[in-house]
Design a protein around this motif. Structure first.
Motif, mmCIF file in Angstrom:
data_model
loop_
_atom_site.group_PDB
_atom_site.id
_atom_site.type_symbol
_atom_site.label_atom_id
_atom_site.label_comp_id
_atom_site.label_asym_id
_atom_site.label_seq_id
_atom_site.Cartn_x
_atom_site.Cartn_y
_atom_site.Cartn_z
ATOM 1 N N TYR A 204 9.641 -10.302 -3.061
ATOM 2 C CA TYR A 204 9.561 -11.519 -2.253
ATOM 3 C C TYR A 204 9.779 -11.211 -0.776
ATOM 4 O O TYR A 204 9.012 -11.643 0.093
ATOM 5 N N ILE A 205 10.836 -10.469 -0.457
ATOM 6 C CA ILE A 205 11.190 -10.222 0.942
ATOM 7 C C ILE A 205 10.119 -9.399 1.649
ATOM 8 O O ILE A 205 9.687 -9.731 2.766
ATOM 9 N N LEU A 206 9.672 -8.308 1.024
ATOM 10 C CA LEU A 206 8.668 -7.458 1.654
ATOM 11 C C LEU A 206 7.369 -8.219 1.887
ATOM 12 O O LEU A 206 6.690 -8.025 2.910
ATOM 13 N N SER A 207 7.029 -9.105 0.952
ATOM 14 C CA SER A 207 5.812 -9.908 1.105
ATOM 15 C C SER A 207 6.005 -11.005 2.134
ATOM 16 O O SER A 207 5.126 -11.258 2.964
ATOM 17 N N ASP A 208 7.143 -11.678 2.084
ATOM 18 C CA ASP A 208 7.398 -12.776 3.014
ATOM 19 C C ASP A 208 7.417 -12.273 4.454
ATOM 20 O O ASP A 208 6.844 -12.908 5.350
ATOM 21 N N ALA A 209 8.057 -11.133 4.683
ATOM 22 C CA ALA A 209 8.147 -10.585 6.034
ATOM 23 C C ALA A 209 6.889 -9.808 6.426
ATOM 24 O O ALA A 209 6.716 -9.480 7.600
ATOM 25 N N GLY A 210 6.032 -9.510 5.464
ATOM 26 C CA GLY A 210 4.855 -8.701 5.760
ATOM 27 C C GLY A 210 5.251 -7.316 6.232
ATOM 28 O O GLY A 210 4.726 -6.812 7.224
ATOM 29 N N VAL A 211 6.159 -6.689 5.499
ATOM 30 C CA VAL A 211 6.698 -5.387 5.916
ATOM 31 C C VAL A 211 5.609 -4.319 5.853
ATOM 32 O O VAL A 211 4.908 -4.177 4.854
ATOM 33 N N ASP A 212 5.504 -3.557 6.940
ATOM 34 C CA ASP A 212 4.464 -2.535 7.052
ATOM 35 C C ASP A 212 4.932 -1.156 6.611
ATOM 36 O O ASP A 212 4.138 -0.340 6.132
ATOM 37 N N ALA A 213 6.223 -0.866 6.795
ATOM 38 C CA ALA A 213 6.772 0.445 6.434
ATOM 39 C C ALA A 213 8.182 0.252 5.920
ATOM 40 O O ALA A 213 8.881 -0.690 6.317
ATOM 41 N N ILE A 214 8.593 1.164 5.036
ATOM 42 C CA ILE A 214 9.954 1.086 4.522
ATOM 43 C C ILE A 214 10.558 2.480 4.434
ATOM 44 O O ILE A 214 9.887 3.444 4.029
ATOM 45 N N PRO B 238 2.717 -5.683 0.730
ATOM 46 C CA PRO B 238 1.775 -5.218 1.766
ATOM 47 C C PRO B 238 2.158 -3.889 2.408
ATOM 48 O O PRO B 238 1.403 -3.345 3.208
ATOM 49 N N THR B 239 3.303 -3.357 2.057
ATOM 50 C CA THR B 239 3.820 -2.141 2.677
ATOM 51 C C THR B 239 2.916 -0.939 2.373
ATOM 52 O O THR B 239 2.461 -0.767 1.239
ATOM 53 N N GLU B 240 2.690 -0.103 3.405
ATOM 54 C CA GLU B 240 1.801 1.046 3.242
ATOM 55 C C GLU B 240 2.497 2.381 3.489
ATOM 56 O O GLU B 240 2.037 3.416 3.003
ATOM 57 N N THR B 241 3.575 2.380 4.243
ATOM 58 C CA THR B 241 4.295 3.615 4.546
ATOM 59 C C THR B 241 5.617 3.630 3.795
ATOM 60 O O THR B 241 6.416 2.691 3.934
ATOM 61 N N PHE B 242 5.859 4.682 3.001
ATOM 62 C CA PHE B 242 7.049 4.780 2.167
ATOM 63 C C PHE B 242 7.753 6.107 2.467
ATOM 64 O O PHE B 242 7.175 7.182 2.241
ATOM 65 N N ILE B 243 8.983 6.029 2.949
ATOM 66 C CA ILE B 243 9.750 7.216 3.332
ATOM 67 C C ILE B 243 11.115 7.156 2.664
ATOM 68 O O ILE B 243 11.737 6.089 2.593
ATOM 69 N N THR B 244 11.594 8.288 2.175
ATOM 70 C CA THR B 244 12.917 8.368 1.564
ATOM 71 C C THR B 244 13.626 9.633 2.028
ATOM 72 O O THR B 244 12.991 10.534 2.589
ATOM 73 N N ASN B 245 14.916 9.692 1.802
ATOM 74 C CA ASN B 245 15.674 10.864 2.230
ATOM 75 C C ASN B 245 15.685 11.978 1.185
ATOM 76 O O ASN B 245 16.195 13.066 1.447
ATOM 77 N N ASP B 246 15.148 11.741 -0.001
ATOM 78 C CA ASP B 246 15.062 12.781 -1.027
ATOM 79 C C ASP B 246 13.835 12.498 -1.884
ATOM 80 O O ASP B 246 13.929 11.915 -2.969
ATOM 81 N N ALA B 247 12.678 12.934 -1.405
ATOM 82 C CA ALA B 247 11.414 12.629 -2.087
ATOM 83 C C ALA B 247 11.362 13.249 -3.481
ATOM 84 O O ALA B 247 10.736 12.691 -4.389
ATOM 85 N N ALA B 248 12.030 14.383 -3.677
ATOM 86 C CA ALA B 248 12.006 15.037 -4.978
ATOM 87 C C ALA B 248 12.716 14.225 -6.050
ATOM 88 O O ALA B 248 12.444 14.366 -7.245
ATOM 89 N N ALA B 249 13.638 13.360 -5.620
ATOM 90 C CA ALA B 249 14.412 12.563 -6.564
ATOM 91 C C ALA B 249 13.751 11.229 -6.887
ATOM 92 O O ALA B 249 14.275 10.453 -7.688
ATOM 93 N N VAL B 250 12.601 10.967 -6.267
ATOM 94 C CA VAL B 250 11.946 9.663 -6.403
ATOM 95 C C VAL B 250 10.558 9.840 -7.000
ATOM 96 O O VAL B 250 9.784 10.695 -6.551
ATOM 97 N N GLU B 251 10.231 9.034 -8.008
ATOM 98 C CA GLU B 251 8.885 9.057 -8.555
ATOM 99 C C GLU B 251 7.942 8.350 -7.598
ATOM 100 O O GLU B 251 8.323 7.454 -6.856
ATOM 101 N N GLY B 252 6.673 8.764 -7.619
ATOM 102 C CA GLY B 252 5.695 8.136 -6.757
ATOM 103 C C GLY B 252 5.472 8.944 -5.490
ATOM 104 O O GLY B 252 6.070 9.994 -5.257
ATOM 105 N N ASP B 253 4.590 8.419 -4.645
ATOM 106 C CA ASP B 253 4.179 9.108 -3.428
ATOM 107 C C ASP B 253 5.052 8.669 -2.251
ATOM 108 O O ASP B 253 4.768 7.671 -1.594
ATOM 109 N N TRP B 254 6.119 9.400 -2.020
ATOM 110 C CA TRP B 254 7.044 9.109 -0.933
ATOM 111 C C TRP B 254 7.127 10.311 0.006
ATOM 112 O O TRP B 254 7.158 11.455 -0.444
#
Length: 536
Positions: free
Chosen positions: A97-107, A125-141
């Motif tokens: 809800y929040i990401l859609s309501d705010a129209g978040v572009d990156a997280i 709607p978010t297109e950019t996904f960044i994390t501090n440990d990509a190896a620990a997260v499934e998906g394209d981060w």
């Protein structure tokens, strides 16, 4: 001469004067000077621009209190993007809800919480996904540190105006979906100034992050502590042993803590044989939300040796609008009574208690009225909710934000909350909508009717309690147990929202028009308390 108030000034100031001084102690012990912190912020800002993020775009941050949160927030704001911090206690549906309501572009999302975003990734709607440990997260981060390593610390800082929105903080309301509180450069700057004054922040302070950074931007401390050139000590949540160790090892001088956190520390102190609770510096602590009981204040000040302040406000107000730290009014006989009050309005803030016609109630500390407030730190508006914005500023008094809290006011202009106009439960500093809990209970086939109110809790100040009319009409033999209903809410909601107590009843008190009279239930539940608001 008029100079615009822009939030990027805070880090600029620290880098200019304290570049070689320690800025951040990370959760893993890594340390950064203000020059190093500033360069990482520049690299993240440049990386966002490389990915098409522009001024006005929304950048969400989902993180416990780590240095990554500070870097992502300041990096986003450096390019004029709107910092949108997320409560890490929520569930995937809430984030959708929040990401859609705010129209978040990156997280940017911490590895521990990124899976909740991954679960709803295709629906936002978010297109950019960044994390501090990509190896620990499934998906394209993307990896935060790898992104920084691959990006030069140069970016184009756009022109910014003080009346432009720079943060959106989502807060729970009394009805359904949360509202995005829009705060401008000006409101954030003024609020950071006020926090610097009333928390007495100086450049030799060491601030411990026990207060979530997502809470209205850590009460403005992501700006105030930074701008003053003080040191941030980061944490991953609140663990009493770690808190006390950090205070001693890092010579912490300032922290903020909800009454529930103070109670955790008191339990630790007693269990561990009354250990030393300070390092080389005296400790100041500020609490908010439900007022702490006298026993808590006494333990913190007389046993820990800390100095306690109690403030009041809301996400919409910065939050700081009142504080109980009135040294000239405190003596040995009234110390606890004053410190339990929500206090008096801070500089440049007009705090009133008004009746239903918008008239000020007498300063007799007896007459109830709603707290309304006007000041430069008050929100600009609710994101995409013009009707809710208009109501918030026009209900009883035109141009004042209406808190929905009922209070009395004494001869010195110090307010004391007595009840709530809105059906919000504040448990451990978190806002919980009773209506959301009721809607969840109604989804259970064994529930015919339900009303949820705040019940007193020694640990949390308030905790949700449900009065339930069972579907078979027999409260002595309901078709579902209280434990099963608690488990049901746990499956549907974030952990802190769970209905902890259930009481079965034959019927709920109703008005002639069929509206549940929660006031009667609150009176019943708080009969043995001084006030009908969680004070333990």
């Amino acid at each position: 001469m008029e100079t615009p108030l822009i939030v990027t000034d805070f880090l600029d100031q620290a880098r200019s004067h304290y570049g070689d001084e320690e800025a951040i102690v990370g959760t893993d012990g890594e340390r950064f000077t203000y020059a190093e912190f500033g360069e990482r912020v520049d690299r993240f800002a440049a990386a966002l621009q490389d990915r098409g993020i522009e001024k006005g775009d929304r950048v969400a941050v989902l993180d416990p209190n780590t240095h990554y949160h500070l870097e992502a927030a300041h990096g986003a704001m450096g390019i004029g993007a709107v910092h949108t911090p997320l409560n890490y206690r929520l569930e995937p549906d809430d984030y959708e809800y929040i990401l859609s309501d705010a129209g978040v572009d990156a997280i940017y999302a911490d590895y521990e919480y990124a899976e909740k975003i991954e679960a709803i990734r295709d629906d936002v709607p978010t297109e950019t996904f960044i994390t501090n440990d990509a190896a620990a997260v499934e998906g394209d981060w993307e990896s935060f540190d790898a992104v920084l390593e691959d990006t030069a610390p140069e970016y184009d800082r756009p022109e910014m105006a003080e009346d432009e929105v720079i943060t959106i903080n989502y807060t729970s309301g009394t009805t359904g979906d949360p509202k995005g509180v829009c705060r401008t450069h000006r409101t954030e700057t003024i609020h950071a100034y006020l926090m610097s004054i009333y928390h007495e922040i100086t450049d030799d302070d060491t601030y411990l992050w026990t207060l979530p950074m997502f809470h209205v931007n850590g009460w403005g401390h992501i700006y105030a502590v930074t701008g003053m050139g003080a040191t941030h000590v980061c944490t991953r949540g609140v663990n009493a042993d770690d808190v006390v160790s950090s205070i001693r090892d890092e010579d912490v001088s300032l922290l903020c803590a909800a009454p529930a956190v103070l109670n955790q520390l008191i339990d630790y102190y007693e269990t561990e044989g009354e250990p030393e609770m300070t390092g080389a510096n005296p400790v100041r602590v500020t609490t908010a939300g439900s007022a702490p009981p006298e026993a808590t204040i006494r333990a913190v000040e007389d046993r820990f040796g800390w100095y306690l302040k109690h403030l009041y406000g809301a996400t919409e107000t910065g939050p700081l609008i009142t504080i109980s730290d009135a040294k000239r009014l405190i003596d040995d006989g009234n110390r606890f009574e004053i410190k339990k009050r929500q206090g008096m309005g801070v500089l440049g803030t007009d705090v009133r208690v008004v009746d239903e016609d918008g008239n000020d109630v007498p300063r007799d500390d007896q007459t109830l009225g709603e707290v309304v407030v006007r000041g430069n730190q008050i929100m600009d508006r609710y994101w995409n909710k013009p009707e809710a914005t208009e109501e918030a500023f026009t209900d009883r008094v035109e141009g004042y934000y209406h808190t929905g809290d009922l209070a009395t006011i004494d001869e010195n202009g110090m307010i004391a909350l007595r009840d709530r106009k809105k059906d919000i439960i504040i448990s451990g500093g978190e806002n919980i909508s009773s209506i959301e809990l009721e809607d969840t209970l109604f989804d259970h086939e064994a529930v015919a009717d339900a009303a949820v109110i705040p019940a007193p809790s020694d640990e949390w100040g308030e905790t949700p309690k449900a009065f339930v009319v069972p579907s078979n009409g027999d409260p002595t033999d309901p078709p579902v147990s209280a434990e099963e209903l608690t488990a049901f809410t746990r499956e549907q909601l974030a952990g802190y929202k769970v209905v902890r107590r259930v009481e079965y009843v034959k019927e709920l008190p109703k008005t002639a028009t069929g509206k549940t009279q929660k006031y009667e239930l609150r009176q019943q539940e708080w009969a043995d308390e001084d006030r009908m608001i969680g004070e333990g």
